[in-house]
Motif scaffolding. Structure first.
Motif, PDB file in Angstrom:
ATOM      1  N   PRO A 109       0.798  -1.231   0.000  1.00 38.27           N
ATOM      2  CA  PRO A 109       0.000   0.000   0.000  1.00 38.27           C
ATOM      3  C   PRO A 109       0.830   1.280   0.000  1.00 38.27           C
ATOM      4  CG  PRO A 109      -0.948  -1.595   1.508  1.00 38.27           C
ATOM      5  CD  PRO A 109       0.363  -2.171   1.058  1.00 38.27           C
ATOM      6  N   MET A 110       1.887   1.336   0.793  1.00 41.69           N
ATOM      7  CA  MET A 110       2.658   2.572   0.877  1.00 41.69           C
ATOM      8  C   MET A 110       3.461   2.823  -0.397  1.00 41.69           C
ATOM      9  SD  MET A 110       1.790   3.962   3.716  1.00 41.69           S
ATOM     10  CE  MET A 110       0.171   3.231   3.390  1.00 41.69           C
ATOM     11  N   MET A 111       4.141   1.791  -0.891  1.00 43.60           N
ATOM     12  CA  MET A 111       4.908   1.982  -2.121  1.00 43.60           C
ATOM     13  C   MET A 111       3.984   2.178  -3.312  1.00 43.60           C
ATOM     14  SD  MET A 111       8.276  -0.443  -1.607  1.00 43.60           S
ATOM     15  CE  MET A 111       9.217   0.465  -2.847  1.00 43.60           C
ATOM     16  N   GLY A 112       2.824   1.523  -3.271  1.00 45.73           N
ATOM     17  CA  GLY A 112       1.850   1.726  -4.336  1.00 45.73           C
ATOM     18  C   GLY A 112       1.356   3.157  -4.401  1.00 45.73           C
ATOM     19  N   GLN A 113       1.141   3.769  -3.251  1.00 46.73           N
ATOM     20  CA  GLN A 113       0.713   5.174  -3.233  1.00 46.73           C
ATOM     21  C   GLN A 113       1.845   6.109  -3.668  1.00 46.73           C
ATOM     22  OE1 GLN A 113      -2.324   6.408  -2.826  1.00 46.73           O
ATOM     23  NE2 GLN A 113      -3.182   4.372  -2.505  1.00 46.73           N
ATOM     24  N   ALA A 114       3.070   5.774  -3.281  1.00 51.52           N
ATOM     25  CA  ALA A 114       4.209   6.564  -3.758  1.00 51.52           C
ATOM     26  C   ALA A 114       4.268   6.545  -5.281  1.00 51.52           C
ATOM     27  CB  ALA A 114       5.512   6.033  -3.160  1.00 51.52           C
ATOM     28  N   MET A 115       4.031   5.375  -5.863  1.00 50.72           N
ATOM     29  CA  MET A 115       4.030   5.249  -7.317  1.00 50.72           C
ATOM     30  C   MET A 115       2.845   5.986  -7.925  1.00 50.72           C
ATOM     31  SD  MET A 115       4.963   1.193  -7.455  1.00 50.72           S
ATOM     32  CE  MET A 115       6.439   0.560  -6.668  1.00 50.72           C
ATOM     33  N   TYR A 116       1.684   5.849  -7.320  1.00 50.02           N
ATOM     34  CA  TYR A 116       0.474   6.481  -7.860  1.00 50.02           C
ATOM     35  C   TYR A 116       0.608   8.006  -7.926  1.00 50.02           C
ATOM     36  CZ  TYR A 116      -4.240   8.364  -8.067  1.00 50.02           C
ATOM     37  OH  TYR A 116      -5.344   9.107  -8.411  1.00 50.02           O
ATOM     38  N   GLU A 128       0.895  16.727  -6.018  1.00 48.74           N
ATOM     39  CA  GLU A 128       0.626  16.891  -4.592  1.00 48.74           C
ATOM     40  C   GLU A 128       1.886  16.576  -3.801  1.00 48.74           C
ATOM     41  OE1 GLU A 128      -2.950  14.986  -3.276  1.00 48.74           O
ATOM     42  OE2 GLU A 128      -4.019  15.441  -5.150  1.00 48.74           O
ATOM     43  N   PRO A 129       2.750  17.566  -3.611  1.00 54.55           N
ATOM     44  CA  PRO A 129       4.040  17.332  -2.935  1.00 54.55           C
ATOM     45  C   PRO A 129       3.907  16.719  -1.549  1.00 54.55           C
ATOM     46  CG  PRO A 129       4.014  19.469  -4.010  1.00 54.55           C
ATOM     47  CD  PRO A 129       2.624  18.952  -4.095  1.00 54.55           C
ATOM     48  N   PHE A 130       2.892  17.141  -0.792  1.00 54.78           N
ATOM     49  CA  PHE A 130       2.732  16.581   0.558  1.00 54.78           C
ATOM     50  C   PHE A 130       2.485  15.074   0.493  1.00 54.78           C
ATOM     51  CE2 PHE A 130       0.098  15.103   4.057  1.00 54.78           C
ATOM     52  CZ  PHE A 130       0.818  15.525   5.162  1.00 54.78           C
ATOM     53  N   LYS A 133       5.671  13.196  -0.615  1.00 55.14           N
ATOM     54  CA  LYS A 133       6.640  13.084   0.475  1.00 55.14           C
ATOM     55  C   LYS A 133       6.170  12.088   1.530  1.00 55.14           C
ATOM     56  CE  LYS A 133       9.479  15.795   3.662  1.00 55.14           C
ATOM     57  NZ  LYS A 133       9.391  14.828   4.771  1.00 55.14           N
ATOM     58  N   ARG A 134       4.907  12.147   1.858  1.00 56.94           N
ATOM     59  CA  ARG A 134       4.353  11.234   2.869  1.00 56.94           C
ATOM     60  C   ARG A 134       4.607   9.777   2.476  1.00 56.94           C
ATOM     61  NH1 ARG A 134       2.669   8.366   7.177  1.00 56.94           N
ATOM     62  NH2 ARG A 134       0.749   7.218   6.778  1.00 56.94           N
ATOM     63  N   TYR A 135       4.292   9.404   1.256  1.00 57.63           N
ATOM     64  CA  TYR A 135       4.378   7.994   0.867  1.00 57.63           C
ATOM     65  C   TYR A 135       5.806   7.565   0.541  1.00 57.63           C
ATOM     66  CZ  TYR A 135      -0.657   7.875   1.109  1.00 57.63           C
ATOM     67  OH  TYR A 135      -1.957   7.926   1.568  1.00 57.63           O
ATOM     68  N   VAL A 136       6.608   8.468   0.002  1.00 58.65           N
ATOM     69  CA  VAL A 136       8.013   8.126  -0.223  1.00 58.65           C
ATOM     70  C   VAL A 136       8.731   7.950   1.114  1.00 58.65           C
ATOM     71  CG1 VAL A 136      10.214   8.981  -1.106  1.00 58.65           C
ATOM     72  CG2 VAL A 136       8.169   9.145  -2.524  1.00 58.65           C
ATOM     73  N   ASP A 137       8.462   8.836   2.064  1.00 54.47           N
ATOM     74  CA  ASP A 137       9.095   8.716   3.382  1.00 54.47           C
ATOM     75  C   ASP A 137       8.684   7.421   4.080  1.00 54.47           C
ATOM     76  OD1 ASP A 137      10.327  11.139   2.984  1.00 54.47           O
ATOM     77  OD2 ASP A 137       9.101  12.258   4.422  1.00 54.47           O
TER      78      ASP A 137
END
Length: 239
Positions: A109-116, A128-130, A133-137
């Motif tokens: 889920p987290m890496m998927g959202q980073a990719m999305y 959406e920079p926030f 950053k949230r999902y990459v972090d």
């Protein structure tokens, strides 16, 4: 000539590669249907009978006369059916299941959202920079968890190569596509190298097709990135 027991419906995604990895590693014959997202084949009435959620992958176990969806459930079924990559000891099995759920509940889920947010939302007008950053972090934090756990270990669970490794690997290894750094994570990188060099892994990551831009920072991803953003443009909310 009899048909294989297993009919796999999948696509070249992180989740889609998981059952291919198991079947190739275990040397199990299977029939393959490649699902074309651009044609919405995963949303057809016949496919929804196999998976009401309209996602990949799915297997039909012809010997048992039933379909199984969700990648974790598929690998658990296959491992038990064929007695492969899953220890018999209940404590060790619990370890395997814990790391499988770690992937299902966190890494995917987290890496998927980073990719999305980087590859679908941003190219379709929703930068959406926030969120990025949230999902990459968070992806980086989870990779650090894996790195710490792998110190002094070759594999994630039970002291052997199991379906837990097969579950986590396609997502964690796609850190390139998630634009998440693995610098300073030597134990994780060594685990990647151990799995990268397995011949069945090299083959599996080409079925139903290869996506080198997921794994290789030097691959030219420009054409795929454009195609991917266009294909999933409908998933981006329009205000």
């Amino acid at each position: 000539m009899s048909r294989p027991d297993i009919h796999l419906y999948t696509a070249a995604t992180m989740n889609g590669y998981k059952p291919v990895i198991f079947l190739e590693e275990a040397g199990i014959p299977y029939d393959l249907t490649s699902i074309d997202f651009s044609k919405q084949e995963q949303k057809t009435p016949d496919y929804l009978k196999l998976n009401p959620n309209g996602k990949i992958p799915v297997i039909e176990d012809r010997a048992e006369g039933r379909a199984i969806f969700e990648s974790g459930a598929i690998l658990w079924h296959l491992a038990k059916k064929y007695g492969a990559f899953l220890p018999a000891d209940p404590v060790k099995r619990s370890e395997v299941m814990q790391w499988m759920f770690f992937q299902v509940g966190h890494v995917g889920p987290m890496m998927g959202q980073a990719m999305y947010f980087q590859h679908i939302a941003a190219p379709n007008g929703h930068e959406e920079p926030f969120s990025i950053k949230r999902y990459v972090d968070e992806s980086r934090r989870l990779l650090e968890v894996l790195n710490t756990h792998l110190e002094g270990r070759e594999w994630l669970a039970a002291g052997e190569y199991t379906i837990a490794d097969m579950m986590v690997y396609p997502w964690a290894r796609a850190y390139v596509w998630a634009r998440t750094s693995v610098d300073g994570l030597p134990h994780l990188q060594a685990w990647f190298e151990r799995i990268d060099t397995r011949p069945s892994i090299q083959k599996a990551l080409t079925i139903p097709k290869a996506n080198p831009h997921f794994w290789d920072a030097n691959a030219d991803a420009s054409a795929f990135a454009k195609e991917n953003a266009a294909r999933f443009a409908g998933d981006v909310r329009k205000d």
